[in-house]
Every structure is written in structure tokens, then in C-alpha cells.
Design an enzyme around this catalytic site. Structure first.
Site, PDB file in Angstrom:
ATOM      1  N   ASN A   1      70.549  60.641  57.977  1.00  0.00           N
ATOM      2  CA  ASN A   1      69.293  61.129  58.555  1.00  0.00           C
ATOM      3  C   ASN A   1      69.245  62.653  58.642  1.00  0.00           C
ATOM      4  OD1 ASN A   1      68.138  58.645  58.742  1.00  0.00           O
ATOM      5  ND2 ASN A   1      68.608  58.319  60.898  1.00  0.00           N
TER       6      ASN A   1
ATOM      7  N   SER B   1      69.416  55.975  65.775  1.00  0.00           N
ATOM      8  CA  SER B   1      69.165  56.828  64.606  1.00  0.00           C
ATOM      9  C   SER B   1      69.342  58.290  64.935  1.00  0.00           C
ATOM     10  CB  SER B   1      67.711  56.675  64.147  1.00  0.00           C
ATOM     11  OG  SER B   1      67.454  55.376  63.754  1.00  0.00           O
TER      12      SER B   1
ATOM     13  N   HIS C   1      75.937  52.791  62.571  1.00  0.00           N
ATOM     14  CA  HIS C   1      74.569  53.028  62.108  1.00  0.00           C
ATOM     15  C   HIS C   1      74.293  52.324  60.785  1.00  0.00           C
ATOM     16  CE1 HIS C   1      71.179  55.999  60.916  1.00  0.00           C
ATOM     17  NE2 HIS C   1      70.711  55.063  61.712  1.00  0.00           N
TER      18      HIS C   1
ATOM     19  N   GLU D   1      77.320  53.944  58.755  1.00  0.00           N
ATOM     20  CA  GLU D   1      77.995  55.140  59.273  1.00  0.00           C
ATOM     21  C   GLU D   1      78.711  54.764  60.567  1.00  0.00           C
ATOM     22  OE1 GLU D   1      74.953  58.676  57.799  1.00  0.00           O
ATOM     23  OE2 GLU D   1      74.475  57.617  59.647  1.00  0.00           O
TER      24      GLU D   1
HETATM   25  N1  CAA Z   1      65.802  41.644  53.870  1.00  0.00           N
HETATM   26  C1  CAA Z   1      64.730  42.327  54.286  1.00  0.00           C
HETATM   27  N2  CAA Z   1      63.914  43.011  53.465  1.00  0.00           N
HETATM   28  C2  CAA Z   1      64.210  43.037  52.161  1.00  0.00           C
HETATM   29  C3  CAA Z   1      65.331  42.344  51.646  1.00  0.00           C
HETATM   30  C4  CAA Z   1      66.132  41.631  52.555  1.00  0.00           C
HETATM   31  N3  CAA Z   1      67.188  40.913  52.181  1.00  0.00           N
HETATM   32  N4  CAA Z   1      65.378  42.563  50.322  1.00  0.00           N
HETATM   33  C5  CAA Z   1      64.331  43.329  49.997  1.00  0.00           C
HETATM   34  N5  CAA Z   1      63.611  43.639  51.108  1.00  0.00           N
HETATM   35  C6  CAA Z   1      62.299  44.292  51.131  1.00  0.00           C
HETATM   36  C7  CAA Z   1      61.808  45.618  50.683  1.00  0.00           C
HETATM   37  O1  CAA Z   1      61.542  46.491  51.663  1.00  0.00           O
HETATM   38  C8  CAA Z   1      60.475  45.283  49.951  1.00  0.00           C
HETATM   39  O2  CAA Z   1      59.414  44.684  50.683  1.00  0.00           O
HETATM   40  P1  CAA Z   1      58.228  43.681  50.103  1.00  0.00           P
HETATM   41  O3  CAA Z   1      58.618  42.995  48.821  1.00  0.00           O
HETATM   42  O4  CAA Z   1      58.064  42.671  51.195  1.00  0.00           O
HETATM   43  O5  CAA Z   1      57.012  44.540  49.906  1.00  0.00           O
HETATM   44  C9  CAA Z   1      60.972  44.292  49.124  1.00  0.00           C
HETATM   45  O6  CAA Z   1      61.758  43.559  50.063  1.00  0.00           O
HETATM   46  C10 CAA Z   1      61.535  44.844  47.875  1.00  0.00           C
HETATM   47  O7  CAA Z   1      62.458  43.986  47.514  1.00  0.00           O
HETATM   48  P2  CAA Z   1      62.919  43.889  46.017  1.00  0.00           P
HETATM   49  O8  CAA Z   1      63.931  42.818  45.978  1.00  0.00           O
HETATM   50  O9  CAA Z   1      61.722  43.778  45.119  1.00  0.00           O
HETATM   51  O10 CAA Z   1      63.482  45.349  45.756  1.00  0.00           O
HETATM   52  P3  CAA Z   1      64.934  45.841  45.571  1.00  0.00           P
HETATM   53  O11 CAA Z   1      65.908  44.866  46.111  1.00  0.00           O
HETATM   54  O12 CAA Z   1      65.060  46.288  44.192  1.00  0.00           O
HETATM   55  O13 CAA Z   1      64.976  47.181  46.514  1.00  0.00           O
HETATM   56  C11 CAA Z   1      65.231  48.382  48.533  1.00  0.00           C
HETATM   57  C12 CAA Z   1      64.536  47.207  47.815  1.00  0.00           C
HETATM   58  C13 CAA Z   1      66.727  48.111  48.627  1.00  0.00           C
HETATM   59  C14 CAA Z   1      64.612  48.460  49.911  1.00  0.00           C
HETATM   60  C15 CAA Z   1      65.024  49.731  47.725  1.00  0.00           C
HETATM   61  O14 CAA Z   1      63.668  49.953  47.495  1.00  0.00           O
HETATM   62  C16 CAA Z   1      65.594  50.919  48.472  1.00  0.00           C
HETATM   63  O15 CAA Z   1      66.776  51.171  48.457  1.00  0.00           O
HETATM   64  N6  CAA Z   1      64.710  51.707  49.152  1.00  0.00           N
HETATM   65  C17 CAA Z   1      65.147  52.817  49.998  1.00  0.00           C
HETATM   66  C18 CAA Z   1      65.542  52.289  51.352  1.00  0.00           C
HETATM   67  C19 CAA Z   1      66.153  53.331  52.231  1.00  0.00           C
HETATM   68  O16 CAA Z   1      66.303  54.497  51.878  1.00  0.00           O
HETATM   69  N7  CAA Z   1      66.536  52.900  53.435  1.00  0.00           N
HETATM   70  C20 CAA Z   1      67.071  53.767  54.425  1.00  0.00           C
HETATM   71  C21 CAA Z   1      65.993  54.214  55.342  1.00  0.00           C
HETATM   72  S1  CAA Z   1      66.614  55.336  56.553  1.00  0.00           S
HETATM   73  C22 CAA Z   1      67.305  54.342  57.708  1.00  0.00           C
HETATM   74  O17 CAA Z   1      67.305  53.143  57.691  1.00  0.00           O
HETATM   75  C23 CAA Z   1      68.005  55.053  58.806  1.00  0.00           C
HETATM   76  C24 CAA Z   1      67.263  55.373  60.032  1.00  0.00           C
HETATM   77  O18 CAA Z   1      67.962  55.568  61.033  1.00  0.00           O
HETATM   78  C25 CAA Z   1      65.791  55.518  60.097  1.00  0.00           C
HETATM   79  P1  NAD Z   2      62.424  47.320  67.045  1.00  0.00           P
HETATM   80  O1  NAD Z   2      61.379  47.896  67.924  1.00  0.00           O
HETATM   81  O2  NAD Z   2      62.045  46.579  65.809  1.00  0.00           O
HETATM   82  O3  NAD Z   2      63.349  46.338  67.916  1.00  0.00           O
HETATM   83  C1  NAD Z   2      63.849  46.662  69.172  1.00  0.00           C
HETATM   84  C2  NAD Z   2      64.069  45.362  69.929  1.00  0.00           C
HETATM   85  O4  NAD Z   2      64.843  45.648  71.106  1.00  0.00           O
HETATM   86  C3  NAD Z   2      62.775  44.708  70.413  1.00  0.00           C
HETATM   87  O5  NAD Z   2      62.758  43.348  69.999  1.00  0.00           O
HETATM   88  C4  NAD Z   2      62.853  44.812  71.936  1.00  0.00           C
HETATM   89  O6  NAD Z   2      62.264  43.730  72.617  1.00  0.00           O
HETATM   90  C5  NAD Z   2      64.364  44.824  72.152  1.00  0.00           C
HETATM   91  N1  NAD Z   2      64.813  45.363  73.436  1.00  0.00           N
HETATM   92  C6  NAD Z   2      64.321  46.423  74.112  1.00  0.00           C
HETATM   93  N2  NAD Z   2      65.039  46.607  75.256  1.00  0.00           N
HETATM   94  C7  NAD Z   2      66.007  45.642  75.267  1.00  0.00           C
HETATM   95  C8  NAD Z   2      67.060  45.292  76.164  1.00  0.00           C
HETATM   96  N3  NAD Z   2      67.269  46.001  77.275  1.00  0.00           N
HETATM   97  N4  NAD Z   2      67.865  44.238  75.858  1.00  0.00           N
HETATM   98  C9  NAD Z   2      67.667  43.529  74.728  1.00  0.00           C
HETATM   99  N5  NAD Z   2      66.685  43.811  73.846  1.00  0.00           N
HETATM  100  C10 NAD Z   2      65.868  44.855  74.117  1.00  0.00           C
HETATM  101  O7  NAD Z   2      63.412  48.542  66.693  1.00  0.00           O
HETATM  102  P2  NAD Z   2      64.334  48.757  65.400  1.00  0.00           P
HETATM  103  O8  NAD Z   2      63.547  49.438  64.345  1.00  0.00           O
HETATM  104  O9  NAD Z   2      65.051  47.509  65.123  1.00  0.00           O
HETATM  105  O10 NAD Z   2      65.349  49.854  65.968  1.00  0.00           O
HETATM  106  C11 NAD Z   2      66.376  49.535  66.859  1.00  0.00           C
HETATM  107  C12 NAD Z   2      67.374  50.680  66.918  1.00  0.00           C
HETATM  108  O11 NAD Z   2      67.900  50.928  65.608  1.00  0.00           O
HETATM  109  C13 NAD Z   2      66.825  52.018  67.397  1.00  0.00           C
HETATM  110  O12 NAD Z   2      67.799  52.687  68.136  1.00  0.00           O
HETATM  111  C14 NAD Z   2      66.520  52.746  66.089  1.00  0.00           C
HETATM  112  O13 NAD Z   2      66.549  54.139  66.228  1.00  0.00           O
HETATM  113  C15 NAD Z   2      67.675  52.285  65.238  1.00  0.00           C
HETATM  114  N6  NAD Z   2      67.470  52.334  63.776  1.00  0.00           N
HETATM  115  C16 NAD Z   2      66.240  52.069  63.236  1.00  0.00           C
HETATM  116  C17 NAD Z   2      66.074  52.100  61.845  1.00  0.00           C
HETATM  117  C18 NAD Z   2      64.742  51.792  61.203  1.00  0.00           C
HETATM  118  O14 NAD Z   2      64.549  52.117  60.014  1.00  0.00           O
HETATM  119  N7  NAD Z   2      63.820  51.150  61.912  1.00  0.00           N
HETATM  120  C19 NAD Z   2      67.168  52.372  61.020  1.00  0.00           C
HETATM  121  C20 NAD Z   2      68.431  52.612  61.615  1.00  0.00           C
HETATM  122  C21 NAD Z   2      68.557  52.597  62.998  1.00  0.00           C
END
Ligand code: CAA
Ligand code: NAD
Length: 303
Positions: free
Chosen positions: A208, A137, A158, A170
Site C-alpha cells: 500500500n 490496511s 495483511h 505481508e
Molecule cells: N474469490 C473472489 N473473487 C474472485 C475470485 C475468488 N476466488 N476469483 C476472481 N475474483 C473476482 C475478480 O475481482 C473479478 O470479478 P467479476 O468477474 O465478478 O467481475 C473476477 O472475479 C475476475 O476473475 P477472473 O477469474 O476473470 O480473473 P483473473 O483470475 O484472471 O484475475 C484478479 C482476477 C486476480 C483480481 C486480477 O484482476 C488482479 O490481480 N487484479 C489486481 C488485484 C489487486 O491488485 N489486489 C490488491 C488490491 S490492494 C489490497 O488488497 C490491499 C489493501 O489493503 C487495500
Molecule cells: P468489511 O466492511 O467488508 O467487513 C468488516 C466486517 O467486520 C463487517 O462484517 C462488520 O460487521 C464486522 N465487524 C465490525 N466490528 C466487529 C467486531 N467488533 N467483531 C466482529 N466483527 C466486526 O471490511 P473489509 O473490506 O473486509 O476490511 C476489513 C479489514 O481488512 C480492514 O481493516 C481493512 O482495512 C482491511 N483490508 C481491506 C482490504 C480491501 O481491499 N477491502 C484489503 C486488505 C486489508
């Protein structure tokens, strides 16, 4: 959208076998989607317990996807589920897990040294032409790639949470990533019926880089006493068309993840420090173990 493709994998794609390292939230999602769209996937993690947890994540998500795609058709739901599982193998031996791979996607912990160690090891045992990709990320792709002798075959890939739902991927090209590598990754993402965008290796890439400062400013707005958390969430959903409000999204992403991204970027110094200034509320929640949805409590409570 997520229409199901039963065609065999013997086609023009250079990539047929994908190994995914990490079976956590993101890794399991990537495994599921790749398998759903006909790639042969090996899911690798450190031990069987983690693999089993990854399988549970896939199971729950796959059932949801099958129900959404084939509403009243139980046979079609089961066929999709069975087909997807038939494309998935697991391994807890990281060397063996890489043997067949045309593409390795790493989704392990967000730690530069740990990622470099893994890729350094895999570089020695993977096929010479295998492409390596990181789902990081916030870490620089070029720094991770330095651990290998194949920087031309290294890129960022990504995905977004939840992987089976979010259409975007991405593709991050470093100055060393070859055009061929980019093209192959682009093809892989298209085969998964996701939408690829391309970005240079800059902090946060596209999403991000914009999303994290927005989330942090939402927290600071509430910290300054200008509005309540609930009203900020409502405002951004109803006034800006966001599917989740910023506090709901913080909890969804994980407060520890958010904190580690902003702390890392502040240390790195490559982007304006004001955009990622620290927040006491965030620090305190993480300190007390309130990490969002995954721990049952973050800004909101989940029961
Ligand atoms: N697999 C896993 N989880 C799922 C799923 C699937 N196939 N489908 C839905 N979900 C999850 C949701 O998180 C939520 O959880 P709970 O019901 O268990 O509480 C629920 O399931 C909602 O599902 P719905 O079907 O009711 O909702 P939806 O399909 O209309 O929308 C969503 C769900 C797509 C997550 C929508 O709310 C959304 O787009 N939210 C924003 C998500 C977002 O911005 N993600 C990016 C985060 S940043 C990132 O990932 C990058 C990083 O590096 C950190
Ligand atoms: P997580 O903690 O849910 O899962 C990480 C997994 O990697 C764990 O099961 C751990 O046991 C395993 N692991 C650690 N070292 C390892 C190794 N050497 N070989 C094999 N497996 C190993 O983490 P996550 O949320 O799935 O994130 C994983 C990556 O994706 C990170 O780099 C994170 O920044 C990125 N990411 C996270 C998100 C998010 O919303 N959580 C979104 C986009 C990208």
C-alpha cells in the site's frame, strides 16, 4: 497453484484453530483460504445477518476456486467445497469465538478504537499463548497491539483482495513482536500456500505504501486533464503489465477505503503529504456514495 491438501490438521504446526473476526470481504476470504488448507476456523461477526453475508461470499468464491482447480471433475469440485465447509464454524459471541483459537486474525472495520476495544476484550479470554494478528490496511500495528498484554504475540497479517486469488501476505513485525510469533505466522501462511514477505510497522507496509500514491497520482493526472481515465487504465495494463488499470483497481479496492487511507496518512504526517494529497474527484465520488464495484458505480459503472 491452490492445490488442495486433504491431510489432517494433526501435524507439527503450532496453529490448528484460527478465529477470524469480521466476515466481510477480507474476513470471509481469510476464513475460506484457512479452511481450504486444513485449519479449523471460527468466523465471528456481530450478528447472524453479517455471518450469512460472509457465508455467501465464501460460497461464491469457493465455487469459482473449485471450478478453476478441477475443471471437468464435478466430484472433486464438490469434495473441495464440502471439505472446506467442514472446517468452518461461525459465532456471533465474540468471547466464545476466541476460546479455541491458537491464532486470532482481526478483519473488522478500519478504525483504531474499534480494533483496540476488540483486542482488549479478547486478550482477557483467549488462550495465553494465542497469537493475535490484524489485517489492517493502514493503521499502525503497534498502536492496536497496545490494547493487549501480549505485544510479543501480536503482529500484522495483511492479506490482499481477492484473498483466495492473491498469493501475497505481508507479515508485519513491530519492535515487540517475538521471533517465535513471526515464525509461527510464517508457517501458517506457507501452509495456506501463500507467499509471505516481512515488513516493519511503517505506513502502508510494502504494497500500500507504493500502490496508494500510484493510485492517487493516476487520479490527479486525469484531474489535471493530461489523459482520459480510459487511456490511463489501458496504458497501465498494456504498457506496464498491470492486471487492472488504476481506476479499475480504485473501484475494486473501494473509493471510501482509498479515501480513508489517504486522509489518515495525511493526518498522521509520517509520509510525504504530496504523495497522498487530496483529490476533488475522489472526495466528490465518495460524498455521493459512488464507492466503486460494491455500490455499482465509482470511476466506472458496474451493472
Ligand atoms: N474469490 C473472489 N473473487 C474472485 C475470485 C475468488 N476466488 N476469483 C476472481 N475474483 C473476482 C475478480 O475481482 C473479478 O470479478 P467479476 O468477474 O465478478 O467481475 C473476477 O472475479 C475476475 O476473475 P477472473 O477469474 O476473470 O480473473 P483473473 O483470475 O484472471 O484475475 C484478479 C482476477 C486476480 C483480481 C486480477 O484482476 C488482479 O490481480 N487484479 C489486481 C488485484 C489487486 O491488485 N489486489 C490488491 C488490491 S490492494 C489490497 O488488497 C490491499 C489493501 O489493503 C487495500
Ligand atoms: P468489511 O466492511 O467488508 O467487513 C468488516 C466486517 O467486520 C463487517 O462484517 C462488520 O460487521 C464486522 N465487524 C465490525 N466490528 C466487529 C467486531 N467488533 N467483531 C466482529 N466483527 C466486526 O471490511 P473489509 O473490506 O473486509 O476490511 C476489513 C479489514 O481488512 C480492514 O481493516 C481493512 O482495512 C482491511 N483490508 C481491506 C482490504 C480491501 O481491499 N477491502 C484489503 C486488505 C486489508
Amino acid at each position: 497453484l491452490l492445490s488442495h491438501n486433504f491431510s489432517s490438521t494433526s501435524n507439527n504446526y503450532a496453529v490448528q484453530n484460527i478465529s477470524v473476526y469480521g466476515s466481510g470481504l477480507m474476513g470471509a476470504g481469510i476464513v475460506q483460504v484457512a479452511a481450504q488448507y486444513g485449519f479449523k476456523v471460527t468466523m465471528v461477526d456481530l450478528n447472524q445477518e453479517f455471518i450469512d453475508r460472509g457465508k455467501e461470499i465464501i460460497n461464491a468464491s469457493l465455487k469459482r476456486v473449485a471450478k478453476k482447480q478441477h475443471k471437468d471433475d464435478k466430484a472433486a469440485q464438490n469434495a473441495l467445497i464440502e471439505y472446506t465447509w467442514s472446517n468452518i464454524e461461525t459465532d456471533i459471541d465474540s468471547v466464545r469465538g476466541a476460546e479455541k483459537a491458537d491464532l486470532i486474525v482481526e478483519a473488522i472495520v478500519e478504525n483504531l478504537q474499534t480494533k483496540q476495544n476488540l483486542f482488549q476484550q479478547l486478550d482477557k479470554v483467549a488462550k495465553p499463548n494465542a497469537i493475535f494478528a490484524s489485517n489492517t490496511s493502514s493503521l499502525p500495528i503497534s498502536e492496536i497491539a497496545k490494547a493487549t498484554q501480549r505485544q510479543d504475540k501480536f503482529a500484522g497479517l495483511h492479506f490482499f483482495n481477492p484473498v483466495p486469488q492473491m498469493k501475497l501476505v505481508e507479515i508485519i513485525k513491530t519492535s515487540q513482536t517475538s521471533k517465535e510469533t513471526y515464525k509461527i505466522l510464517n508457517d501458517v501462511i506457507m501452509k495456506m500456500e501463500k507467499a509471505p514477505v516481512i515488513c516493519k510497522d511503517t505506513p502502508g507496509f510494502i504494497v500500500n505504501r507504493l500502490l496508494v500514491p500510484y493510485l492517487m497520482e493516476s487520479i490527479r493526472l486525469v484531474e489535471r486533464g493530461e489523459a482520459s481515465m480510459k487511456d490511463v487504465d489501458t496504458a497501465m495494463k498494456l504498457g506496464a503489465g498491470m492486471p487492472m488499470g488504476p481506476f479499475e483497481l480504485c473501484d475494486f479496492v473501494g473509493l471510501d477505503t482509498l479515501k480513508s487511507i489517504v486522509d489518515g496518512w495525511r493526518k498522521d504526517g509520517k509520509i510525504d503529504a504530496n504523495l497522498v494529497a487530496t483529490s476533488k474527484i475522489l472526495d466528490d465520488l465518495v460524498e455521493s456514495g459512488h464507492l466503486g464495484r460494491k455500490s455499482g458505480k465509482g470511476f466506472h459503472k458496474y451493472v
